[in-house]
Design an enzyme around this catalytic site. Structure first.
Site, PDB file in Angstrom:
ATOM      1  N   LYS A  16      16.653  69.265  88.392  1.00  0.00           N
ATOM      2  CA  LYS A  16      15.199  69.510  88.466  1.00  0.00           C
ATOM      3  C   LYS A  16      14.624  69.878  87.096  1.00  0.00           C
ATOM      4  O   LYS A  16      13.570  69.372  86.715  1.00  0.00           O
ATOM      5  CB  LYS A  16      15.010  70.651  89.472  1.00  0.00           C
ATOM      6  CG  LYS A  16      13.654  71.189  89.651  1.00  0.00           C
ATOM      7  CD  LYS A  16      13.654  72.133  90.847  1.00  0.00           C
ATOM      8  CE  LYS A  16      14.645  73.280  90.727  1.00  0.00           C
ATOM      9  NZ  LYS A  16      14.177  74.425  89.966  1.00  0.00           N
TER      10      LYS A  16
ATOM     11  N   ARG B  57       9.174  79.399  96.339  1.00  0.00           N
ATOM     12  CA  ARG B  57      10.541  79.377  96.851  1.00  0.00           C
ATOM     13  C   ARG B  57      10.589  79.838  98.296  1.00  0.00           C
ATOM     14  O   ARG B  57      11.667  79.965  98.866  1.00  0.00           O
ATOM     15  CB  ARG B  57      11.371  80.344  96.020  1.00  0.00           C
ATOM     16  CG  ARG B  57      12.293  79.675  95.014  1.00  0.00           C
ATOM     17  CD  ARG B  57      13.077  80.785  94.375  1.00  0.00           C
ATOM     18  NE  ARG B  57      14.257  80.420  93.663  1.00  0.00           N
ATOM     19  CZ  ARG B  57      14.317  80.011  92.412  1.00  0.00           C
ATOM     20  NH1 ARG B  57      13.222  79.773  91.741  1.00  0.00           N
ATOM     21  NH2 ARG B  57      15.480  79.823  91.840  1.00  0.00           N
TER      22      ARG B  57
ATOM     23  N   ARG C 241      27.204  74.089  84.409  1.00  0.00           N
ATOM     24  CA  ARG C 241      26.015  74.001  83.572  1.00  0.00           C
ATOM     25  C   ARG C 241      26.097  74.955  82.375  1.00  0.00           C
ATOM     26  O   ARG C 241      26.551  76.090  82.519  1.00  0.00           O
ATOM     27  CB  ARG C 241      24.869  74.380  84.508  1.00  0.00           C
ATOM     28  CG  ARG C 241      23.547  74.604  83.967  1.00  0.00           C
ATOM     29  CD  ARG C 241      22.569  74.444  85.074  1.00  0.00           C
ATOM     30  NE  ARG C 241      22.287  75.705  85.762  1.00  0.00           N
ATOM     31  CZ  ARG C 241      21.307  75.839  86.638  1.00  0.00           C
ATOM     32  NH1 ARG C 241      20.560  74.805  86.967  1.00  0.00           N
ATOM     33  NH2 ARG C 241      21.099  76.995  87.227  1.00  0.00           N
TER      34      ARG C 241
ATOM     35  N   ARG D 265      24.833  80.958  82.195  1.00  0.00           N
ATOM     36  CA  ARG D 265      24.076  82.040  82.842  1.00  0.00           C
ATOM     37  C   ARG D 265      25.024  82.826  83.738  1.00  0.00           C
ATOM     38  O   ARG D 265      25.804  82.231  84.480  1.00  0.00           O
ATOM     39  CB  ARG D 265      22.967  81.439  83.706  1.00  0.00           C
ATOM     40  CG  ARG D 265      21.701  81.169  82.948  1.00  0.00           C
ATOM     41  CD  ARG D 265      20.751  80.314  83.747  1.00  0.00           C
ATOM     42  NE  ARG D 265      20.434  80.835  85.077  1.00  0.00           N
ATOM     43  CZ  ARG D 265      19.585  80.254  85.919  1.00  0.00           C
ATOM     44  NH1 ARG D 265      18.966  79.156  85.561  1.00  0.00           N
ATOM     45  NH2 ARG D 265      19.344  80.773  87.105  1.00  0.00           N
TER      46      ARG D 265
ATOM     47  N   ARG E  51      21.496  81.891  96.472  1.00  0.00           N
ATOM     48  CA  ARG E  51      20.378  81.051  96.008  1.00  0.00           C
ATOM     49  C   ARG E  51      20.274  79.800  96.873  1.00  0.00           C
ATOM     50  O   ARG E  51      19.179  79.350  97.214  1.00  0.00           O
ATOM     51  CB  ARG E  51      20.566  80.686  94.528  1.00  0.00           C
ATOM     52  CG  ARG E  51      20.076  81.789  93.598  1.00  0.00           C
ATOM     53  CD  ARG E  51      20.946  81.914  92.357  1.00  0.00           C
ATOM     54  NE  ARG E  51      20.727  80.842  91.413  1.00  0.00           N
ATOM     55  CZ  ARG E  51      21.606  80.490  90.460  1.00  0.00           C
ATOM     56  NH1 ARG E  51      22.762  81.096  90.375  1.00  0.00           N
ATOM     57  NH2 ARG E  51      21.320  79.538  89.622  1.00  0.00           N
TER      58      ARG E  51
HETATM   59  P1  AMP Z   1      15.941  79.867  88.427  1.00  0.00           P
HETATM   60  O1  AMP Z   1      15.963  79.831  86.937  1.00  0.00           O
HETATM   61  O2  AMP Z   1      14.852  79.042  89.017  1.00  0.00           O
HETATM   62  O3  AMP Z   1      17.283  79.603  89.029  1.00  0.00           O
HETATM   63  O4  AMP Z   1      15.573  81.396  88.817  1.00  0.00           O
HETATM   64  C1  AMP Z   1      16.463  82.440  88.483  1.00  0.00           C
HETATM   65  C2  AMP Z   1      16.183  83.636  89.375  1.00  0.00           C
HETATM   66  O5  AMP Z   1      14.849  84.114  89.158  1.00  0.00           O
HETATM   67  C3  AMP Z   1      16.254  83.373  90.882  1.00  0.00           C
HETATM   68  O6  AMP Z   1      17.578  83.380  91.381  1.00  0.00           O
HETATM   69  C4  AMP Z   1      15.407  84.523  91.421  1.00  0.00           C
HETATM   70  O7  AMP Z   1      16.131  85.739  91.372  1.00  0.00           O
HETATM   71  C5  AMP Z   1      14.296  84.615  90.382  1.00  0.00           C
HETATM   72  N1  AMP Z   1      13.164  83.750  90.762  1.00  0.00           N
HETATM   73  C6  AMP Z   1      12.774  82.580  90.182  1.00  0.00           C
HETATM   74  N2  AMP Z   1      11.716  82.049  90.801  1.00  0.00           N
HETATM   75  C7  AMP Z   1      11.422  82.894  91.831  1.00  0.00           C
HETATM   76  C8  AMP Z   1      10.459  82.878  92.870  1.00  0.00           C
HETATM   77  N3  AMP Z   1       9.578  81.874  93.015  1.00  0.00           N
HETATM   78  N4  AMP Z   1      10.448  83.926  93.751  1.00  0.00           N
HETATM   79  C9  AMP Z   1      11.322  84.938  93.631  1.00  0.00           C
HETATM   80  N5  AMP Z   1      12.284  84.998  92.691  1.00  0.00           N
HETATM   81  C10 AMP Z   1      12.346  83.993  91.799  1.00  0.00           C
END
Ligand code: AMP
Length: 223
Positions: free
Chosen positions: A13, A87, A126, A161, A173
């Site tokens: 994505k 989300r 990754r 990460r 997740r």
């Molecule tokens: P990502 O980089 O999209 O994998 O986001 C990393 C982390 O940020 C996620 O596992 C959540 O803990 C937090 N996060 C990102 N976007 C959201 C969202 N829309 N709502 C709540 N937590 C979020």
């Protein structure tokens, strides 16, 4: 142009989003990236969010929703590609209300399909480039293997990460992503219903192809 992109962590994505935003010169607004900037900068919001992120939990809505809606206004005036938000069903409804209140048109919603097990393996492989998070590097995908321990695009240093190496956090997740009742797929389907009413266009892509073939399929469906 304003675009939402959905796909499980590991679906490509971020990579596809980055190609689309370059083509249309959009602000690439990634909720996870905004949190990481706050954590790196040691802000109060970052400190509040970090524990949730490390566990793979969602950051609470009272922190996340205002942060994203504010960023859309400040950085997204010339068009945006929103990635990582909404989300959940609640976030989807709040976003739609905010867009309507501001008279902002949502043009496209993109959903990238990928089975859960495939997504998990991709996440663990990754690697993030210190110069650009969207330089694709994955030790488990031949086409985007890093150059030794350096970024295959620019030679920058790579890191993983912490939440990508923790199977418990990945599982959480994905539980959130694949939940069609209140989770991220519920949010995606909320927009699919709106697309059926003509409010936006909904594009579905198979995430198991190569980066190049997914990109070609995607760009062929955009104006
Ligand atoms: P990502 O980089 O999209 O994998 O986001 C990393 C982390 O940020 C996620 O596992 C959540 O803990 C937090 N996060 C990102 N976007 C959201 C969202 N829309 N709502 C709540 N937590 C979020």
């Amino acid at each position: 142009m304003n675009i939402l992109i959905f796909g499980p962590n590991g679906s490509g994505k971020g990579t596809q989003g980055s190609l689309v935003k370059d083509k249309y010169n959009l602000a690439h607004i990634e909720s996870g990236g905004i949190f990481r900037e706050h954590i790196g900068g040691g802000t109060e919001l970052g400190m509040k969010a970090k524990a949730f992120i490390d566990r793979g939990d969602l950051v609470p809505d009272d922190i996340t929703i205002p942060m994203v809606l504010e960023t859309l206004k400040t950085r997204g005036a010339g068009g945006w590609l929103l990635d990582g938000f909404p989300r959940s069903m609640v976030q989807a409804q709040k976003l739609w209300e905010a867009l309507q209140a501001e008279n902002v048109k949502l043009d496209f919603v993109i959903e990238i399909l990928l089975p859960r097990e495939v997504a998990k393996n991709r996440i663990m492989g990754r690697r993030l480039c210190k110069n650009d998070n969207n330089h694709p590097n994955n030790i488990f995908i031949d086409a985007i293997k890093p150059n030794g321990d350096k970024c295959r695009v620019c030679g920058g240093d790579l890191s993983a990460r912490a939440d990508d190496q923790d199977e418990g956090a990945i599982g959480k997740r994905h539980d959130i992503y694949y939940d069609t009742n209140t989770g991220t797929l519920a949010a995606a389907y909320f927009f699919k219903d709106l697309a059926a009413k003509g409010e936006c266009k909904y594009l579905v892509l198979n995430g198991e192809g190569s980066i190049g073939s997914i990109k070609d399929t995607l760009l062929a469906q955009l104006p």
